[in-house]
Design a protein around this motif. Structure first.
Motif, PDB file in Angstrom:
ATOM      1  N   SER A   1       3.309  -7.661  -1.770  1.00 52.86           N
ATOM      2  CA  SER A   1       4.562  -7.940  -2.475  1.00 52.86           C
ATOM      3  C   SER A   1       5.198  -6.641  -2.952  1.00 52.86           C
ATOM      4  N   ALA A   2       6.458  -6.718  -3.277  1.00 55.34           N
ATOM      5  CA  ALA A   2       7.174  -5.580  -3.860  1.00 55.34           C
ATOM      6  C   ALA A   2       7.406  -5.841  -5.345  1.00 55.34           C
ATOM      7  N   THR A   3       7.436  -4.778  -6.129  1.00 57.70           N
ATOM      8  CA  THR A   3       7.725  -4.887  -7.556  1.00 57.70           C
ATOM      9  C   THR A   3       8.369  -3.593  -8.036  1.00 57.70           C
ATOM     10  N   ASN A   4       9.057  -3.690  -9.171  1.00 60.13           N
ATOM     11  CA  ASN A   4       9.607  -2.480  -9.781  1.00 60.13           C
ATOM     12  C   ASN A   4       8.787  -2.041 -10.993  1.00 60.13           C
ATOM     13  N   ARG A   5       7.679  -2.761 -11.283  1.00 57.71           N
ATOM     14  CA  ARG A   5       6.860  -2.338 -12.411  1.00 57.71           C
ATOM     15  C   ARG A   5       6.023  -1.131 -12.020  1.00 57.71           C
ATOM     16  N   LEU A   6       5.514  -0.441 -13.026  1.00 60.09           N
ATOM     17  CA  LEU A   6       4.670   0.721 -12.771  1.00 60.09           C
ATOM     18  C   LEU A   6       3.292   0.269 -12.294  1.00 60.09           C
ATOM     19  N   PRO A   7       2.653   1.073 -11.448  1.00 61.13           N
ATOM     20  CA  PRO A   7       1.303   0.727 -10.989  1.00 61.13           C
ATOM     21  C   PRO A   7       0.304   0.758 -12.146  1.00 61.13           C
TER      22      PRO A   7
ATOM     23  N   ALA B   1      -0.619 -14.797   7.365  1.00 59.10           N
ATOM     24  CA  ALA B   1      -0.201 -14.099   6.149  1.00 59.10           C
ATOM     25  C   ALA B   1      -0.750 -14.811   4.920  1.00 59.10           C
ATOM     26  N   VAL B   2      -1.300 -14.030   4.008  1.00 58.77           N
ATOM     27  CA  VAL B   2      -1.813 -14.561   2.748  1.00 58.77           C
ATOM     28  C   VAL B   2      -0.974 -13.981   1.625  1.00 58.77           C
ATOM     29  N   PHE B   3      -0.454 -14.874   0.784  1.00 64.29           N
ATOM     30  CA  PHE B   3       0.388 -14.475  -0.336  1.00 64.29           C
ATOM     31  C   PHE B   3      -0.340 -14.686  -1.651  1.00 64.29           C
ATOM     32  N   ASP B   4      -0.247 -13.707  -2.533  1.00 59.96           N
ATOM     33  CA  ASP B   4      -0.732 -13.785  -3.910  1.00 59.96           C
ATOM     34  C   ASP B   4       0.519 -13.613  -4.756  1.00 59.96           C
ATOM     35  N   VAL B   5       1.152 -14.744  -5.125  1.00 61.60           N
ATOM     36  CA  VAL B   5       2.467 -14.694  -5.774  1.00 61.60           C
ATOM     37  C   VAL B   5       2.515 -15.621  -6.986  1.00 61.60           C
ATOM     38  N   ASP B   6       3.542 -15.421  -7.812  1.00 59.03           N
ATOM     39  CA  ASP B   6       3.721 -16.305  -8.962  1.00 59.03           C
ATOM     40  C   ASP B   6       4.151 -17.691  -8.478  1.00 59.03           C
ATOM     41  N   VAL B   7       4.146 -18.659  -9.378  1.00 59.88           N
ATOM     42  CA  VAL B   7       4.365 -20.053  -8.991  1.00 59.88           C
ATOM     43  C   VAL B   7       5.760 -20.319  -8.427  1.00 59.88           C
ATOM     44  N   VAL B   8       6.765 -19.654  -8.942  1.00 55.83           N
ATOM     45  CA  VAL B   8       8.122 -19.858  -8.427  1.00 55.83           C
ATOM     46  C   VAL B   8       8.207 -19.309  -7.003  1.00 55.83           C
TER      47      VAL B   8
ATOM     48  N   VAL C   1      10.501 -11.898 -12.981  1.00 52.88           N
ATOM     49  CA  VAL C   1       9.392 -12.617 -13.593  1.00 52.88           C
ATOM     50  C   VAL C   1       9.394 -12.436 -15.110  1.00 52.88           C
ATOM     51  N   TYR C   2       9.627 -11.221 -15.537  1.00 59.06           N
ATOM     52  CA  TYR C   2       9.804 -10.897 -16.960  1.00 59.06           C
ATOM     53  C   TYR C   2      11.116 -10.130 -17.042  1.00 59.06           C
ATOM     54  N   PRO C   3      11.790 -10.132 -18.194  1.00 58.73           N
ATOM     55  CA  PRO C   3      13.075  -9.427 -18.276  1.00 58.73           C
ATOM     56  C   PRO C   3      12.965  -7.979 -17.768  1.00 58.73           C
ATOM     57  N   GLY C   4      13.738  -7.682 -16.717  1.00 57.75           N
ATOM     58  CA  GLY C   4      13.754  -6.344 -16.145  1.00 57.75           C
ATOM     59  C   GLY C   4      12.626  -6.050 -15.177  1.00 57.75           C
TER      60      GLY C   4
END
Length: 190
Positions: free
Chosen positions: A35-41, A97-104, A74-77
């Motif tokens: 998955s892609a995210t903008n949070r810090l590692p 393909a296996v996904f590890d994602v939030d419920v939405v 998922v969370y603000p910002g």
């Protein structure tokens, strides 16, 4: 995008990532959809392995270019999403393909792939146990734990939209159940 896919969703701290990693080691046909995210590692997370870590501007640019199969703030910002190119890569390799994602994200991916997707919800035995697990990880602040628990209460309501629910009260048992479900989906018993 054709081919079979497996979706794992759960509240944070339910054990889904551990279950997914266990399955990846046991079933060679599987390939993890990063998955892609903008949070810090977090410590020990690697770009392109755990997530594609993007800047907020780059993430929004990909949203505007319709490069995501699904995405959510998922969370603000804080954004998470599944790049179409990642799913195409896996399917073109002839893998599942296996996904590890939030419920939405999980429900959105399931809608997109329909019968070609197996959606599994990993449920904690209780909210109290979930809180204990989150605290034992020692990765989040008190504020983040509170946010995750509040979100978890809402996420548990999504379980009914998934094909299967696994209660993770014993990790080994939950892994065995997940392995059986995935193998039966990939190669249905005759």
């Amino acid at each position: 995008m054709a081919g079979k896919i497996i979706i794992f969703s759960a509240p944070s701290g339910s054990g889904k990532t551990t279950i997914v990693h266990t399955l990846m080691e046991k079933i060679p046909e599987l390939s993890f959809s990063v998955s892609a995210t903008n949070r810090l590692p977090r410590p020990n997370e690697k770009d392109g392995v755990d997530y594609y870590f993007l800047t907020t501007d780059h993430f929004r640019e990909k949203i505007n270019k319709n490069e995501f199969l699904e995405w959510e703030e998922v969370y603000p910002g804080t954004y998470y999403g599944t790049l179409k190119s990642e799913v195409d890569r896996i399917i073109n390799e002839g893998k599942v393909a296996v996904f590890d994602v939030d419920v939405v994200g999980g429900t959105n991916i399931k809608k997109h792939f329909g019968e070609n997707a197996l959606a599994i919800f990993i449920k904690p035995p209780s909210l109290q146990e979930l809180e204990k697990r989150l605290r034992n990880r020692n990765t989040d602040s008190e504020e983040t734990i509170r946010k995750r628990l509040t979100k978890a209460e809402k996420e548990l309501g999504y379980a009914r939209f998934f094909d299967k629910i696994i209660v993770n009260d014993q990790l080994e048992k939950a892994c065995r159940e997940a392995e059986r479900l995935v193998k039966d989906f990939i190669s249905p018993p005759k």
